[in-house]
Write an enzyme that holds these catalytic residues in place. Structure first.
Site, PDB file in Angstrom:
ATOM      1  NE  ARG A  83       2.105 121.645 -65.583  1.00  9.01           N
ATOM      2  CZ  ARG A  83       2.217 122.934 -65.229  1.00  9.01           C
ATOM      3  NH1 ARG A  83       2.719 123.811 -66.074  1.00  9.01           N
ATOM      4  NH2 ARG A  83       1.815 123.320 -64.048  1.00  9.01           N
TER       5      ARG A  83
ATOM      6  CE  LYS B 150       2.983  98.881 -68.278  1.00  7.11           C
ATOM      7  NZ  LYS B 150       2.873  97.638 -67.484  1.00  7.11           N
TER       8      LYS B 150
ATOM      9  CD  GLU C 265      10.546  90.789 -68.953  1.00  9.44           C
ATOM     10  OE1 GLU C 265       9.488  90.459 -69.521  1.00  9.44           O
ATOM     11  OE2 GLU C 265      10.568  91.239 -67.791  1.00  9.44           O
TER      12      GLU C 265
ATOM     13  CE  LYS D 199       6.490  96.132 -73.586  1.00 10.69           C
ATOM     14  NZ  LYS D 199       7.474  96.534 -72.563  1.00 10.69           N
TER      15      LYS D 199
ATOM     16  CD  GLU E  73      -0.410  96.781 -67.256  1.00 15.88           C
ATOM     17  OE1 GLU E  73      -0.516  96.394 -66.101  1.00 15.88           O
ATOM     18  OE2 GLU E  73       0.674  97.109 -67.775  1.00 15.88           O
TER      19      GLU E  73
ATOM     20  NE  ARG F 187       1.842  98.018 -71.835  1.00 22.81           N
ATOM     21  CZ  ARG F 187       2.432  99.136 -72.191  1.00 22.81           C
ATOM     22  NH1 ARG F 187       1.733 100.088 -72.793  1.00 22.81           N
ATOM     23  NH2 ARG F 187       3.713  99.336 -71.989  1.00 22.81           N
TER      24      ARG F 187
ATOM     25  CG  ASN G 225       2.301  93.026 -65.759  1.00 29.63           C
ATOM     26  OD1 ASN G 225       3.345  93.546 -65.402  1.00 29.63           O
ATOM     27  ND2 ASN G 225       1.309  93.725 -66.277  1.00 29.63           N
TER      28      ASN G 225
ATOM     29  CG  HIS H  48       6.598  90.799 -64.632  1.00 27.03           C
ATOM     30  ND1 HIS H  48       6.746  89.837 -65.594  1.00 27.03           N
ATOM     31  CD2 HIS H  48       7.464  91.798 -64.962  1.00 27.03           C
ATOM     32  CE1 HIS H  48       7.666  90.236 -66.474  1.00 27.03           C
ATOM     33  NE2 HIS H  48       8.112  91.419 -66.110  1.00 27.03           N
TER      34      HIS H  48
ATOM     35  CG  HIS I  33       7.720  93.153 -60.278  1.00 22.28           C
ATOM     36  ND1 HIS I  33       6.796  93.896 -60.969  1.00 22.28           N
ATOM     37  CD2 HIS I  33       8.873  93.258 -60.992  1.00 22.28           C
ATOM     38  CE1 HIS I  33       7.356  94.410 -62.039  1.00 22.28           C
ATOM     39  NE2 HIS I  33       8.616  94.035 -62.081  1.00 22.28           N
TER      40      HIS I  33
ATOM     41  CG  HIS J 228      13.219  92.732 -64.240  1.00 21.69           C
ATOM     42  ND1 HIS J 228      12.149  93.039 -63.435  1.00 21.69           N
ATOM     43  CD2 HIS J 228      12.700  92.401 -65.450  1.00 21.69           C
ATOM     44  CE1 HIS J 228      11.025  92.892 -64.117  1.00 21.69           C
ATOM     45  NE2 HIS J 228      11.333  92.516 -65.349  1.00 21.69           N
TER      46      HIS J 228
END
Length: 356
Positions: free
Chosen positions: A115, A137, A179, A217, A227, A231, A235, A238, A242, A259
């Site tokens: 955890r 993230k 990026e 960022k 997000e 935020r 993206n 993306h 993606h 990527h």
């Protein structure tokens, strides 16, 4: 360089990284320390990190295979089992030494093992330095669907030492550069223009450029850590990028995109959509396309694949109630989120990209 303070983490730069790391290790008194590497960073980057750790600690090295195809739950399961067999408890520490795959996956492993145990990111790729390792993230892919399983939980610290970049091939450096370009497009036109003409930049400027990217960022993440709104700006490129990356990842007869290479295509296409729906001028659209194509040579995308790629858009994490939502540009340096785009316009964006 002055450290950048995030919500629950701090990004350190250069040699200060190791001063802070050694101080942290001495004070924290972790029961065990693990360093997660892939097969590349084990050989090329681990010796440097180990040489910077001043005291003797009982450190376990855990290696995974290098590559996006190993960013999955099966790899996590192997690491969880290794940690368990090694007797790692909740007072243990995991140091993730690698690119975006290692920092994303390693962060997720740390956040879920017992955890949650502490972790530190030591990014070794440009992509991880300016994006993947910063902002909390973590996660893994689900089949060919990018980053579908994960949590947002920040590391104890991020250590950005550009000496690791000496181990990178050119295509990996370019992947991270995508990026950085994105950060300029969504937030800072002056930064974008600076990146647009690399002929005027010296190698020594790279440290400052990375720093500026992390600042952009981090400023966004601080305002919206989970997000819910702005935020989403991060993206840009993306949604389509993606989908392209995922599609090509599962078709071995086609080229595999890094990527940043896929995001570069996504940024051109989403800039075109921005010119159709918002206020991006034709001059700026051409400028964006030219700058990106100067670093990322065009790949012809077969028209028969348009719909197959578009089918993957429904899995984008920004979507709400089955509606596909894009981040677009009002202009260079100013973004807008939650934009609906018709299928017809997405197809026009593919056609625009292929026409360049």
């Amino acid at each position: 360089m002055k450290p950048i303070v995030s919500k629950d983490s701090i990004v350190y730069f250069g040699q200060e990284c190791y001063t802070r790391l050694n101080s942290y290790l001495e004070k924290a008194n972790h029961s065990q320390i693990g360093i997660l590497v892939d097969s590349n960073t084990h050989e090329l980057c681990l010796p440097l990190l180990m040489s910077k750790i001043e005291k003797e600690y009982d450190i376990e090295i855990i290696e995974i295979e290098a590559g996006e195809i190993y960013k999955n739950i099966e790899t996590c399961s192997g690491i969880w089992n290794a940690l368990s067999e090694l007797g790692f408890d909740r007072k243990s520490l995991l140091i993730n030494l690698g690119g975006g795959v290692v920092t994303d996956l390693g962060g997720f492993v740390a956040c879920t093992y017992k955890r949650g145990i502490n972790y530190i990111n030591v990014p070794t790729s440009l992509l991880a330095m300016v994006d993947a390792s910063v902002g909390g993230k973590t996660g893994v892919d689900l089949g060919n669907l990018k980053n579908m399983v994960g949590v947002i939980s920040e590391s104890e610290m991020v250590l950005v030492d550009t000496e690791y970049l000496g181990t990178l091939p050119v295509n990996q450096m370019c992947s991270g550069f995508a990026e950085m370009l994105k950060h300029g497009l969504i937030q800072d036109r002056q930064y974008w223009e600076k990146l647009s003409d690399l002929s005027q930049l010296e190698l020594d400027d790279l440290d400052q450029m990375i720093y500026d990217s992390v600042v952009i960022k981090n400023n966004i993440v601080l305002k919206d850590p989970t997000e819910q709104n702005i935020r989403k700006y991060l993206n840009f490129g993306h949604t389509i990028g993606h989908a392209i990356e995922s599609f090509y990842l599962t078709h071995p007869e086609k080229p595999t995109f890094l990527h940043g290479e896929a995001i570069a295509i996504g940024m051109i296409m989403e800039a075109f959509i921005s010119s159709e729906l918002l206020s991006v001028t034709q001059e700026d659209l051409q400028h964006i396309s030219d700058v990106i194509l100067a670093t990322f040579p065009k790949i012809e995308i077969a028209s028969k694949d348009y719909e197959k790629i578009m089918e993957l858009l429904i899995h984008d994490k920004k979507n709400e109630k089955g509606i596909i939502l894009f981040v677009l540009l009002n202009t260079i340096g100013e973004a807008k989120y939650n934009c609906q785009v018709s299928d017809e316009l997405i197809i026009k964006a593919f056609e625009y990209y292929n026409s360049l």
